[in-house]
Motif scaffolding. Structure first.
Motif, PDB file in Angstrom:
ATOM      1  N   UNK A   9       0.829  -1.197   0.000  1.00 10.41           N
ATOM      2  CA  UNK A   9       0.000   0.000   0.000  1.00 10.41           C
ATOM      3  C   UNK A   9       0.870   1.256   0.000  1.00 10.41           C
ATOM      4  N   UNK A  10       0.302   2.398  -0.386  1.00  9.55           N
ATOM      5  CA  UNK A  10       1.105   3.634  -0.445  1.00  9.55           C
ATOM      6  C   UNK A  10       1.776   4.021   0.877  1.00  9.55           C
ATOM      7  N   UNK A  11       1.191   3.637   2.008  1.00  7.51           N
ATOM      8  CA  UNK A  11       1.800   3.980   3.298  1.00  7.51           C
ATOM      9  C   UNK A  11       2.918   3.015   3.699  1.00  7.51           C
ATOM     10  N   UNK A  12       3.227   2.033   2.846  1.00  8.32           N
ATOM     11  CA  UNK A  12       4.298   1.073   3.118  1.00  8.32           C
ATOM     12  C   UNK A  12       3.825  -0.220   3.740  1.00  8.32           C
ATOM     13  N   UNK A  13       2.599  -0.264   4.252  1.00 11.28           N
ATOM     14  CA  UNK A  13       2.065  -1.499   4.816  1.00 11.28           C
ATOM     15  C   UNK A  13       1.649  -2.441   3.686  1.00 11.28           C
ATOM     16  N   UNK A  14       1.294  -3.664   4.039  1.00  9.21           N
ATOM     17  CA  UNK A  14       0.903  -4.647   3.034  1.00  9.21           C
ATOM     18  C   UNK A  14      -0.404  -5.325   3.432  1.00  9.21           C
ATOM     19  N   UNK A  15      -1.088  -5.824   2.418  1.00  9.15           N
ATOM     20  CA  UNK A  15      -2.219  -6.716   2.616  1.00  9.15           C
ATOM     21  C   UNK A  15      -1.823  -8.041   1.989  1.00  9.15           C
ATOM     22  N   UNK A  16      -1.845  -9.087   2.808  1.00  8.79           N
ATOM     23  CA  UNK A  16      -1.492 -10.432   2.351  1.00  8.79           C
ATOM     24  C   UNK A  16      -2.774 -11.252   2.265  1.00  8.79           C
ATOM     25  N   UNK A  17      -2.928 -11.977   1.169  1.00  7.20           N
ATOM     26  CA  UNK A  17      -4.071 -12.866   0.979  1.00  7.20           C
ATOM     27  C   UNK A  17      -3.532 -14.280   0.785  1.00  7.20           C
ATOM     28  N   UNK A  18      -4.098 -15.231   1.516  1.00  5.55           N
ATOM     29  CA  UNK A  18      -3.681 -16.629   1.423  1.00  5.55           C
ATOM     30  C   UNK A  18      -4.909 -17.517   1.311  1.00  5.55           C
ATOM     31  N   UNK A  19      -4.834 -18.504   0.434  1.00  4.63           N
ATOM     32  CA  UNK A  19      -5.869 -19.526   0.353  1.00  4.63           C
ATOM     33  C   UNK A  19      -5.293 -20.762   1.021  1.00  4.63           C
ATOM     34  N   UNK A  20      -5.936 -21.201   2.113  1.00  5.33           N
ATOM     35  CA  UNK A  20      -5.426 -22.276   2.953  1.00  5.33           C
ATOM     36  C   UNK A  20      -6.494 -23.326   3.184  1.00  5.33           C
ATOM     37  N   UNK A  21      -6.080 -24.560   3.514  1.00  8.70           N
ATOM     38  CA  UNK A  21      -7.070 -25.547   3.957  1.00  8.70           C
ATOM     39  C   UNK A  21      -7.707 -25.066   5.253  1.00  8.70           C
ATOM     40  N   UNK A  22      -8.974 -25.406   5.442  1.00  9.95           N
ATOM     41  CA  UNK A  22      -9.644 -25.024   6.701  1.00  9.95           C
ATOM     42  C   UNK A  22      -8.901 -25.647   7.870  1.00  9.95           C
ATOM     43  N   UNK A  23      -8.706 -24.883   8.933  1.00  5.12           N
ATOM     44  CA  UNK A  23      -8.027 -25.439  10.108  1.00  5.12           C
ATOM     45  C   UNK A  23      -8.881 -26.496  10.808  1.00  5.12           C
ATOM     46  N   UNK A  24      -8.250 -27.268  11.650  1.00 10.63           N
ATOM     47  CA  UNK A  24      -8.891 -28.279  12.492  1.00 10.63           C
ATOM     48  C   UNK A  24      -9.502 -29.418  11.694  1.00 10.63           C
TER      49      UNK A  24
END
Length: 101
Positions: A9-24
């Motif tokens: 993002x312009x402020x230097x932070x990030x947005x991370x998106x992950x597709x994962x198996x459902x936990x448990x």
């Protein structure tokens, strides 16, 4: 379709998106969004919630503009929903997926 990606993002932070198996051991997958200062901190946030085997390799499935907007407008900066996306499903806070979160 496991995978993920990030957007800086312009402020230097990030947005991370992950597709994962459902936990448990539940069937299916979830799409997780994390807003953090950098990629390492985003992954650390997930690992601290008990998702130990979380890695981001490459940038094959970065967050969409709608996903970025959703996570930026949530006070926790950590959301999930089922993957693949269901048209009528809203984003959920992490505590709805992980007990004790």
């Amino acid at each position: 379709m496991p995978g993920g990606g990030f957007v800086k993002l312009p402020d230097g932070s990030v947005v991370v998106a992950l597709t994962l198996p459902r936990p448990f051991g539940e069937d299916g997958q979830v799409r997780m969004l994390v807003h953090a200062a950098n990629r390492a901190r985003a992954l650390t946030r997930l690992r601290n919630l008990g998702l130990r085997a979380v890695y981001l390799r490459g940038n094959a499935l970065p967050p969409t503009p709608d996903e970025v907007t959703a996570v930026l407008h949530h006070p926790d900066g950590l959301l999930w929903r089922c993957a693949p996306d269901l048209a009528d499903e809203l984003w959920h806070p992490i505590r709805a997926l992980l007990p004790g979160a």
